[in-house]
Scaffold this active site. Structure first.
Site, PDB file in Angstrom:
ATOM      1  N   ASP A   1       0.846  -1.200   0.000  1.00 20.20           N
ATOM      2  CA  ASP A   1       0.000   0.000   0.000  1.00 20.20           C
ATOM      3  C   ASP A   1       0.882   1.252   0.000  1.00 20.20           C
ATOM      4  O   ASP A   1       0.634   2.206   0.743  1.00 20.20           O
ATOM      5  CB  ASP A   1      -0.980   0.011   1.180  1.00 20.20           C
ATOM      6  CG  ASP A   1      -2.085   1.058   0.991  1.00 20.20           C
ATOM      7  OD1 ASP A   1      -2.121   1.709  -0.075  1.00 20.20           O
ATOM      8  OD2 ASP A   1      -2.903   1.227   1.916  1.00 20.20           O
TER       9      ASP A   1
ATOM     10  N   PRO B   1      -4.074  10.393   4.594  1.00 23.08           N
ATOM     11  CA  PRO B   1      -3.631   9.091   5.085  1.00 23.08           C
ATOM     12  C   PRO B   1      -2.710   8.397   4.091  1.00 23.08           C
ATOM     13  O   PRO B   1      -2.930   8.493   2.885  1.00 23.08           O
ATOM     14  CB  PRO B   1      -4.937   8.306   5.232  1.00 23.08           C
ATOM     15  CG  PRO B   1      -5.827   8.877   4.167  1.00 23.08           C
ATOM     16  CD  PRO B   1      -5.447  10.329   4.037  1.00 23.08           C
TER      17      PRO B   1
END
Ligand code: DOR
Ligand code: ZN
Ligand code: ZN
Ligand code: ZN
Length: 404
Positions: A272, A290
């Site tokens: 990720d 984020p």
């Protein structure tokens, strides 16, 4: 030419099925050049890019555009996840045979999710179109999903904001474990109902993992991913690293989180890799974006786990090469055997280091792993026979588009 391994270890080139290269549109955070150099540096020879660029990769035209951009800049091979925004685009983008349709469950409701599963089930059950045939792809569509329930995260975020809570761990409470568990339950229920394979990205809680395992045992076509940060860090990282540790789903408390010992229940480790600019990361906990860059830390962190006898090479290769190749239908990669592309990473299990984001090839110069001591590092990366990284130095190479 032969390569002298001098007692080092040869692994298949790693596949990162979950990266955000930010190109097009968000290249101040990362671009295909810097992001792919980060991949090469970290031992990855193939990356699968997520669709939340600007514009989003949600039409056939944008899919083609992104593969042009990546093809002109990437030093490693790459595939693209298709995004889902407009349901009418699903059959059109399917002509290009992306195996994976990525949905951000935190951004859509269950009605939309149902319709998306329905559209993909129609594709799965119909025979290949002429264009698909001419693309010579094996079209096995699946849905990849960011599993957090948007109504729960929205509700909790609003409540905590209105209460004026600003402690360092507030973000973990704004997107609680229940949001993930409810969303994972929905996703596996829909996958089973429509008989469409679903891949759950970045599972962060043990409970969500148990829901997935129960569904799998009951015959649901589900696979899942864990990230190094969810496996190795916990919510206490917020105290030391503030918004550098902010990611979706959030880092969990010790009692809720997945651990390295859970890797036998996880199919894929994806990084990720979600780079952001230092300036934006410097905002307050509610306004900083984020995401954590992961391409250059994942392999050293996991090799360190192998040196500590908490993980085996066999499992590492399954999680970072064989399983992503199988799940995302990449026929020539992931295995060290005849007929495969010559994609390799050489690792030195005795090489020690300290994670230092200033040294990243990535534009993102932060990580909640800063200062982490590692033992075991990649020293050479080879993409289809071309050396793209040697002792940290990066070499030019033309990365190739891989039909996934
Ligand atoms: O932390 C995250 N960052 N989670 C996501 O799902 C998106 C990603 C991003 O694109 O920055
Ligand atoms: Zn996500
Ligand atoms: Zn599984
Ligand atoms: Zn992501």
């Amino acid at each position: 030419e032969t390569i002298d391994l001098e007692g080092k270890i040869l692994l298949p080139g790693l596949i990162d099925a979950h990266v955000h290269m930010r190109d097009p549109g968000l290249t101040y955070k990362e671009d295909w050049k810097t992001g792919s150099r980060a991949a090469a540096s970290g031992g990855f020879t193939t990356v699968l890019d997520m669709p939340n660029t600007n514009p989003t990769t949600t039409t056939a035209g944008r899919f083609r555009e992104k593969l042009q951009i990546a093809g002109s800049k990437s030093v490693v091979d790459f595939g693209l996840h298709a995004g889902v925004e407009n349901l009418d685009e699903i059959p059109k983008i399917a002509e290009l045979c992306p195996s994976s349709f990525k949905i951000f469950a935190d951004l859509v409701d269950n009605g939309f999710l149902m319709e998306a599963f329905h559209e993909v089930s129609k594709l799965k059950d119909s025979s290949l179109t002429q264009e698909q045939e001419s693309n010579e792809c094996h079209f096995k569509p699946l849905i990849s999903i960011h599993c957090e329930d948007g109504s729960i995260t929205g509700h909790c975020t609003d409540r905590l904001k209105s209460e004026g809570v600003l402690d360092s761990k507030v973000y973990s409470r704004a997107r609680p474990p229940l949001a993930e568990e409810v969303s994972v339950s929905n996703a596996v229920t829909m996958a089973e109902h429509f008989n469409v394979p679903v891949h759950i990205c970045h599972v962060s809680t043990r409970k969500a993992l148990e829901i997935i395992k129960r569904a799998e045992l009951a015959g649901c076509p589900v696979t899942c991913e864990g990230t190094p940060h969810h496996l190795l860090l916990d919510a206490s990282s917020f105290e030391a690293f503030g918004t550098f540790a902010k990611t979706n789903p959030p880092l969990r408390d010790e009692t809720d989180k997945i651990m390295v010992s859970d890797l036998d229940m996880i199919d894929v480790v994806g990084t990720d890799h979600a780079p952001h600019e230092l300036l934006e990361k410097g905002r307050d906990v509610w306004n900083a974006p984020p995401g954590i860059p992961g391409l250059e830390t994942a392999l050293p962190l996991l090799l360190t786990q192998i040196n500590q006898k908490k993980l085996s090479f066999e499992r590492l290769i399954q999680l970072l090469a064989e399983n992503p190749a199988r799940i995302f239908n990449i026929p020539n990669k992931g295995f060290l055997k005849e007929g495969m592309d010559a994609d390799f990473v050489v690792v030195d299990m005795n090489k020690e280091g300290v994670v230092e984001p200033e040294n990243f090839q990535s534009k993102a110069e932060y990580t909640p792993f800063e200062g982490y001591k590692v033992k075991g590092m990649p020293v050479m990366t080879v993409v289809r026979g071309n050396v793209v990284m040697d002792e940290g130095g990066i070499f030019e190479n033309m990365g190739k588009f891989i039909h996934i």
